[in-house]
Write a protein that holds these residues in place. Structure first.
Motif, PDB file in Angstrom:
ATOM      1  N   ARG A  75      -8.203  -2.391 -10.923  1.00 16.14           N
ATOM      2  CA  ARG A  75      -8.684  -1.088 -11.421  1.00 16.14           C
ATOM      3  C   ARG A  75     -10.073  -0.759 -10.895  1.00 16.14           C
ATOM      4  O   ARG A  75     -10.351   0.391 -10.559  1.00 16.14           O
ATOM      5  CB  ARG A  75      -8.689  -1.089 -12.958  1.00 16.14           C
ATOM      6  N   VAL A  76     -10.941  -1.768 -10.824  1.00 16.00           N
ATOM      7  CA  VAL A  76     -12.322  -1.464 -10.390  1.00 16.00           C
ATOM      8  C   VAL A  76     -12.465  -1.522  -8.867  1.00 16.00           C
ATOM      9  O   VAL A  76     -13.424  -0.963  -8.329  1.00 16.00           O
ATOM     10  CB  VAL A  76     -13.377  -2.366 -11.082  1.00 16.00           C
ATOM     11  N   LEU A  77     -11.522  -2.194  -8.212  1.00 18.95           N
ATOM     12  CA  LEU A  77     -11.563  -2.296  -6.744  1.00 18.95           C
ATOM     13  C   LEU A  77     -10.181  -1.893  -6.222  1.00 18.95           C
ATOM     14  O   LEU A  77      -9.390  -2.749  -5.814  1.00 18.95           O
ATOM     15  CB  LEU A  77     -11.883  -3.746  -6.316  1.00 18.95           C
ATOM     16  N   PRO A  78      -9.850  -0.622  -6.247  1.00 22.23           N
ATOM     17  CA  PRO A  78      -8.463  -0.230  -5.954  1.00 22.23           C
ATOM     18  C   PRO A  78      -8.014  -0.418  -4.504  1.00 22.23           C
ATOM     19  O   PRO A  78      -6.812  -0.363  -4.222  1.00 22.23           O
ATOM     20  CB  PRO A  78      -8.408   1.251  -6.355  1.00 22.23           C
ATOM     21  N   SER A  79      -8.969  -0.641  -3.604  1.00 21.03           N
ATOM     22  CA  SER A  79      -8.586  -0.733  -2.192  1.00 21.03           C
ATOM     23  C   SER A  79      -8.941  -2.105  -1.597  1.00 21.03           C
ATOM     24  O   SER A  79     -10.046  -2.599  -1.827  1.00 21.03           O
ATOM     25  CB  SER A  79      -9.308   0.373  -1.418  1.00 21.03           C
ATOM     26  N   PRO A  80      -8.022  -2.701  -0.826  1.00 19.92           N
ATOM     27  CA  PRO A  80      -6.639  -2.290  -0.615  1.00 19.92           C
ATOM     28  C   PRO A  80      -5.801  -2.604  -1.851  1.00 19.92           C
ATOM     29  O   PRO A  80      -6.094  -3.576  -2.561  1.00 19.92           O
ATOM     30  CB  PRO A  80      -6.204  -3.174   0.574  1.00 19.92           C
ATOM     31  N   PRO A  81      -4.756  -1.812  -2.105  1.00 18.80           N
ATOM     32  CA  PRO A  81      -3.967  -2.040  -3.322  1.00 18.80           C
ATOM     33  C   PRO A  81      -3.235  -3.381  -3.289  1.00 18.80           C
ATOM     34  O   PRO A  81      -2.671  -3.752  -2.263  1.00 18.80           O
ATOM     35  CB  PRO A  81      -2.977  -0.870  -3.337  1.00 18.80           C
ATOM     36  N   LEU A  82      -3.256  -4.072  -4.428  1.00 21.79           N
ATOM     37  CA  LEU A  82      -2.525  -5.342  -4.538  1.00 21.79           C
ATOM     38  C   LEU A  82      -1.416  -5.245  -5.593  1.00 21.79           C
ATOM     39  O   LEU A  82      -0.843  -6.241  -6.001  1.00 21.79           O
ATOM     40  CB  LEU A  82      -3.490  -6.479  -4.875  1.00 21.79           C
ATOM     41  N   ILE A  83      -1.173  -4.008  -6.068  1.00 23.99           N
ATOM     42  CA  ILE A  83      -0.024  -3.732  -6.942  1.00 23.99           C
ATOM     43  C   ILE A  83       0.819  -2.689  -6.210  1.00 23.99           C
ATOM     44  O   ILE A  83       0.283  -1.650  -5.799  1.00 23.99           O
ATOM     45  CB  ILE A  83      -0.473  -3.204  -8.329  1.00 23.99           C
ATOM     46  N   PRO A  84       2.123  -2.959  -6.035  1.00 20.93           N
ATOM     47  CA  PRO A  84       2.942  -1.999  -5.295  1.00 20.93           C
ATOM     48  C   PRO A  84       3.017  -0.650  -6.010  1.00 20.93           C
ATOM     49  O   PRO A  84       3.022  -0.595  -7.248  1.00 20.93           O
ATOM     50  CB  PRO A  84       4.326  -2.654  -5.262  1.00 20.93           C
ATOM     51  N   ALA A  85       3.127   0.424  -5.227  1.00 21.61           N
ATOM     52  CA  ALA A  85       3.242   1.769  -5.803  1.00 21.61           C
ATOM     53  C   ALA A  85       4.655   1.998  -6.344  1.00 21.61           C
ATOM     54  O   ALA A  85       4.845   2.694  -7.336  1.00 21.61           O
ATOM     55  CB  ALA A  85       2.913   2.813  -4.741  1.00 21.61           C
ATOM     56  N   GLU A  86       5.637   1.388  -5.709  1.00 18.44           N
ATOM     57  CA  GLU A  86       7.038   1.607  -6.098  1.00 18.44           C
ATOM     58  C   GLU A  86       7.296   0.880  -7.434  1.00 18.44           C
ATOM     59  O   GLU A  86       7.001  -0.311  -7.565  1.00 18.44           O
ATOM     60  CB  GLU A  86       7.921   1.045  -4.970  1.00 18.44           C
ATOM     61  N   PRO A  87       7.797   1.613  -8.456  1.00 19.84           N
ATOM     62  CA  PRO A  87       7.937   1.010  -9.793  1.00 19.84           C
ATOM     63  C   PRO A  87       8.729  -0.288  -9.825  1.00 19.84           C
ATOM     64  O   PRO A  87       8.365  -1.218 -10.549  1.00 19.84           O
ATOM     65  CB  PRO A  87       8.630   2.099 -10.613  1.00 19.84           C
ATOM     66  N   ARG A  88       9.804  -0.378  -9.064  1.00 22.55           N
ATOM     67  CA  ARG A  88      10.607  -1.621  -9.139  1.00 22.55           C
ATOM     68  C   ARG A  88       9.875  -2.793  -8.493  1.00 22.55           C
ATOM     69  O   ARG A  88       9.937  -3.916  -8.986  1.00 22.55           O
ATOM     70  CB  ARG A  88      11.973  -1.402  -8.468  1.00 22.55           C
ATOM     71  N   ASP A  89       9.167  -2.517  -7.396  1.00 24.80           N
ATOM     72  CA  ASP A  89       8.382  -3.594  -6.776  1.00 24.80           C
ATOM     73  C   ASP A  89       7.274  -4.042  -7.731  1.00 24.80           C
ATOM     74  O   ASP A  89       6.989  -5.237  -7.857  1.00 24.80           O
ATOM     75  CB  ASP A  89       7.762  -3.115  -5.454  1.00 24.80           C
ATOM     76  N   ALA A  90       6.651  -3.050  -8.411  1.00 18.83           N
ATOM     77  CA  ALA A  90       5.576  -3.391  -9.363  1.00 18.83           C
ATOM     78  C   ALA A  90       6.140  -4.223 -10.517  1.00 18.83           C
ATOM     79  O   ALA A  90       5.509  -5.188 -10.974  1.00 18.83           O
ATOM     80  CB  ALA A  90       4.920  -2.117  -9.882  1.00 18.83           C
ATOM     81  N   ALA A  91       7.343  -3.852 -10.968  1.00 19.26           N
ATOM     82  CA  ALA A  91       7.964  -4.608 -12.066  1.00 19.26           C
ATOM     83  C   ALA A  91       8.307  -6.031 -11.617  1.00 19.26           C
ATOM     84  O   ALA A  91       8.125  -6.997 -12.374  1.00 19.26           O
ATOM     85  CB  ALA A  91       9.217  -3.886 -12.544  1.00 19.26           C
ATOM     86  N   LEU A  92       8.781  -6.158 -10.374  1.00 23.55           N
ATOM     87  CA  LEU A  92       9.077  -7.503  -9.853  1.00 23.55           C
ATOM     88  C   LEU A  92       7.796  -8.328  -9.759  1.00 23.55           C
ATOM     89  O   LEU A  92       7.784  -9.520 -10.065  1.00 23.55           O
ATOM     90  CB  LEU A  92       9.750  -7.414  -8.478  1.00 23.55           C
ATOM     91  N   MET A  93       6.721  -7.673  -9.341  1.00 22.02           N
ATOM     92  CA  MET A  93       5.436  -8.385  -9.285  1.00 22.02           C
ATOM     93  C   MET A  93       5.040  -8.881 -10.682  1.00 22.02           C
ATOM     94  O   MET A  93       4.636 -10.028 -10.853  1.00 22.02           O
ATOM     95  CB  MET A  93       4.341  -7.464  -8.722  1.00 22.02           C
ATOM     96  N   ASP A  94       5.183  -7.998 -11.688  1.00 25.75           N
ATOM     97  CA  ASP A  94       4.852  -8.407 -13.069  1.00 25.75           C
ATOM     98  C   ASP A  94       5.720  -9.592 -13.494  1.00 25.75           C
ATOM     99  O   ASP A  94       5.243 -10.534 -14.138  1.00 25.75           O
ATOM    100  CB  ASP A  94       5.082  -7.244 -14.039  1.00 25.75           C
ATOM    101  N   GLN A  95       6.996  -9.528 -13.138  1.00 25.26           N
ATOM    102  CA  GLN A  95       7.913 -10.622 -13.496  1.00 25.26           C
ATOM    103  C   GLN A  95       7.459 -11.932 -12.839  1.00 25.26           C
ATOM    104  O   GLN A  95       7.438 -12.991 -13.475  1.00 25.26           O
ATOM    105  CB  GLN A  95       9.329 -10.256 -13.035  1.00 25.26           C
ATOM    106  N   ILE A  96       7.071 -11.839 -11.575  1.00 23.30           N
ATOM    107  CA  ILE A  96       6.625 -13.032 -10.849  1.00 23.30           C
ATOM    108  C   ILE A  96       5.343 -13.597 -11.470  1.00 23.30           C
ATOM    109  O   ILE A  96       5.187 -14.820 -11.585  1.00 23.30           O
ATOM    110  CB  ILE A  96       6.430 -12.678  -9.352  1.00 23.30           C
TER     111      ILE A  96
END
Ligand code: GSH
Length: 219
Positions: A75-96
């Motif tokens: 949130r404080v250092l948004p670039s480069p993004p380390l959370i995917p923009a695509e909701p399913r990829d982001a959800a998979l990241m959370d799961q991992i």
């Protein structure tokens, strides 16, 4: 000026994930090194009431829990993004990230990594072979699932590195230094290739146990 301080004993995989994220973000930070045991005493208990590491200080803000720290950094250092923009990829990241905390760390690396690496290196202990053998079935489930989630991709949740990779890689790097690694990665060569890919990144090269020990000395 913005300042980031990571409190840790060198060698902690969880702290390594935080430092790796700061490096991926291209942000400077300091390591406030703790000696073993100091994490169970003041002043550390005032930073982390559960006596664990890492703790992040960002100016006047203090935060513990690796996932919370990683998401704060995003949130404080948004670039480069380390959370995917695509909701399913982001959800998979959370799961991992959940798999990393609950199954890879707790019960697998907390046992194998402790008995093979931390115990002998920090406390002069002999590995407890029975304890290691007892967790191997669980370790196979974790490795099987990580290999399935990774599939043919370059990174665990998407084609680009995410916070999920940064949490899992430090634990896998520990496990890759143990004799159990061969059995755990048999028929899971995608995990071996992924770890090699991660270990080539600056964020992993600059946060080895030895490198963090040097950073801790430098303050
Ligand atoms: N849920 C915590 C776990 C932190 C944790 O267990 N860290 C380990 C090092 S990787 C630790 O502090 N070990 C020392 C101890 O448990 O006494 C987080 O994600 O930050």
């Amino acid at each position: 000026m913005s300042s980031f301080v990571v409190h840790t004993i060198p060698g902690s995989p969880a702290a390594r994930a935080v430092m790796a994220a700061l490096i991926e973000k291209g942000t400077e930070f300091h390591v406030a090194g703790l000696v073993p045991g100091a994490h169970k005493m003041e002043p550390h208990l005032s930073r982390h009431p559960f006596g664990k590491m890492p703790v992040l200080e960002h100016n006047d803000f203090t935060l513990y829990e690796t996932q919370a720290i990683l998401r704060y950094l995003e949130r404080v250092l948004p670039s480069p993004p380390l959370i995917p923009a695509e909701p399913r990829d982001a959800a998979l990241m959370d799961q991992i990230m959940g798999v990393s905390d609950w199954y890879l760390f707790q019960g697998v690396n907390s046992v194998i990594g402790f008995h093979r690496i931390v115990g002998p290196r920090v406390m002069g202990l002999t590995p407890d072979e029975a304890a290691i053998s007892a967790v191997m079935p669980r370790a196979h489930v974790v490795f099987g699932e990580l290999a399935r989630l990774l599939g043919e991709k370059d990174y665990l949740a998407s084609q680009r590195v995410t916070l999920g990779d940064l949490m899992v890689a430090p634990h896998m790097d520990f496990l890759s230094q143990t004799p159990e690694w061969t059995a755990l990665t048999q028929d899971r060569s995608n995990l071996v290739e992924w770890l090699a890919r991660m270990n080539e990144r600056k964020c992993m090269r600059l946060t080895t146990w030895e490198a963090v020990a040097q950073l801790a000395k430098a303050g």
